[in-house]
Design a protein around this motif. Structure first.
Motif, PDB file in Angstrom:
ATOM      1  N   LEU A   1       0.850  -1.189   0.000  1.00 49.84           N
ATOM      2  CA  LEU A   1       0.000   0.000   0.000  1.00 49.84           C
ATOM      3  C   LEU A   1       0.886   1.240   0.000  1.00 49.84           C
ATOM      4  CD1 LEU A   1      -2.943   1.117   0.232  1.00 49.84           C
ATOM      5  CD2 LEU A   1      -2.531   1.275   2.695  1.00 49.84           C
ATOM      6  N   ILE A   2       0.664   2.122  -0.967  1.00 47.27           N
ATOM      7  CA  ILE A   2       1.416   3.375  -1.064  1.00 47.27           C
ATOM      8  C   ILE A   2       0.437   4.534  -0.905  1.00 47.27           C
ATOM      9  CG2 ILE A   2       2.933   4.799  -2.474  1.00 47.27           C
ATOM     10  CD1 ILE A   2       3.728   2.297  -4.015  1.00 47.27           C
ATOM     11  N   GLN A   3       0.697   5.389   0.076  1.00 41.37           N
ATOM     12  CA  GLN A   3      -0.109   6.591   0.274  1.00 41.37           C
ATOM     13  C   GLN A   3       0.573   7.742  -0.456  1.00 41.37           C
ATOM     14  OE1 GLN A   3      -0.368   7.012   4.518  1.00 41.37           O
ATOM     15  NE2 GLN A   3      -1.665   5.219   4.766  1.00 41.37           N
ATOM     16  N   SER A   4      -0.149   8.363  -1.379  1.00 44.07           N
ATOM     17  CA  SER A   4       0.467   9.325  -2.291  1.00 44.07           C
ATOM     18  C   SER A   4      -0.354  10.598  -2.420  1.00 44.07           C
ATOM     19  CB  SER A   4       0.630   8.701  -3.683  1.00 44.07           C
ATOM     20  OG  SER A   4       1.344   7.490  -3.629  1.00 44.07           O
ATOM     21  N   ASN A   5       0.326  11.645  -2.885  1.00 45.92           N
ATOM     22  CA  ASN A   5      -0.305  12.905  -3.274  1.00 45.92           C
ATOM     23  C   ASN A   5       0.187  13.283  -4.663  1.00 45.92           C
ATOM     24  OD1 ASN A   5      -0.420  14.829  -0.123  1.00 45.92           O
ATOM     25  ND2 ASN A   5      -1.557  13.037  -0.782  1.00 45.92           N
TER      26      ASN A   5
END
Length: 345
Positions: free
Chosen positions: A320-324
């Motif tokens: 899981l990668i949390q990105s903006n």
């Protein structure tokens, strides 16, 4: 009414280049409102050190391939002459200094009071925050005393201290400054994340951002998918995580290699419109299904045996990668992609 906002180092080193949606909101807010955004001088130098500490092993790893590339007559693909950690770190310092200047970020100086050494020492001896019996480093104490001394001299009406180091600065609920520290500074509010601070300032942000901006969700997901197909952000992150993790296989344990992204899905968390820039600030998660090999050294391998001396077995995992990312509506272009967190799920 004076309002002082202080950022701790940990708010920045996950976003060295100030690309995240929350950081963009903060900078826009502080440019338009009568507030002083600040970091301590210790934070400033700590940010630079953190960047150097991150870049040096990466440069060393790349340089370790030089002899192999020379043998294969492929060394020209990397500019080894300019691949110097100090040179890259100096370039980052220029960026940071420019960002500080353009956004009028105040640098709070080191504490200079005559009794500062004694004051910090007795907090250490008495296990007063930011120390405790398991905390012996003095970095946080210097940061805190810098804040205390500045606030006592300048008497801002309101102070916001933003740090995810809740263990050393916050109460058990992580929503207030610890009682050991509360007596040092009046009118100080503690926030354990940038998003928590922005949530508290939601009413003041409405002039600059439209939250829950209406958009075509499927179209945005499709555009993000095309964006990732045109670059190697996801494979690079996957490979880095696999190589730096240990996995327990059916027959042995080892590191990950030969990662292959079987599929991935994008979940949009929040989309805000930056009214002034006509840009969408997009917060999203990427869930990736990865097949890979668990690899380790063959303990039975001897010099002269065929093969490379490694053994491997197949495996799979989810990441899981949390990105903006920012989407410029007029140019129809994505910019400032940043990965904030990545972990196995």
């Amino acid at each position: 009414m004076s309002y002082l906002i202080i950022l701790d180092t940990n708010i920045i080193f996950n976003d060295f280049f100030f690309k995240s949606s929350d950081m963009k909101k903060l900078l826009k807010y502080t440019r338009h409102e009568p507030v002083d955004l600040s970091i301590t001088n210790f934070n400033y130098h700590e940010i630079l050190k953190k960047y150097r500490d991150e870049i040096r092993p990466l440069v060393k790893k790349v340089k370790s391939t030089k002899s192999d590339l020379i043998k294969l007559e492929a060394s020209e693909i990397i500019d080894f002459e300019n691949l110097k950690a100090d040179k890259i770190a100096a370039k980052y310092k220029n960026f940071l200094d420019k960002t500080i200047e353009e956004n009028d970020i105040k640098i709070i100086d080191f504490p200079t009071s005559n009794d500062i050494t004694e004051k910090i020492s007795f907090k250490y001896f008495n296990n007063k925050k930011p120390f405790d019996e398991n905390k012996v480093s003095f970095q946080d104490a210097i940061i805190w005393e810098s804040i205390v001394e500045y606030c006592n001299e300048n008497e801002p009406d309101n102070i916001a201290f933003i740090s995810n180091n809740h263990k050393d600065f916050a109460n058990k609920d992580q929503n207030r400054i610890h009682e050991d520290l509360a007596e040092d500074v009046q009118n100080l509010s503690y926030y354990n994340s940038l998003s928590a601070f922005l949530e508290s300032e939601e009413d003041n942000l409405r002039d600059y951002f439209i939250d829950n901006f209406e958009y075509d969700e499927q179209l945005l997901k499709d555009e993000l998918t095309l964006f990732f197909e045109r670059n190697d952000y996801l494979p690079t992150t996957v490979d880095d995580m696999l190589m730096n993790s240990e996995f327990e296989g059916e027959f042995f344990s080892g590191w990950g290699s030969d990662g292959y992204i079987e599929n991935y899905s994008i979940n949009l968390n929040e989309v805000s419109l930056d009214i002034e820039e006509n840009a969408m600030l997009v917060s999203f998660d990427i869930e990736i299904n990865v097949s890979f090999s668990i690899e380790t050294v063959d303990p039975t391998y001897e010099k002269g045996d065929p093969g490379d001396g490694m053994i491997s077995e197949s495996s799979s995992t989810n990441i899981l990668i949390q990105s903006n990312i920012t989407y410029l509506l007029e140019d129809k272009e994505f910019i400032d992609y940043v990965e904030l967190e990545s972990d196995y799920i």
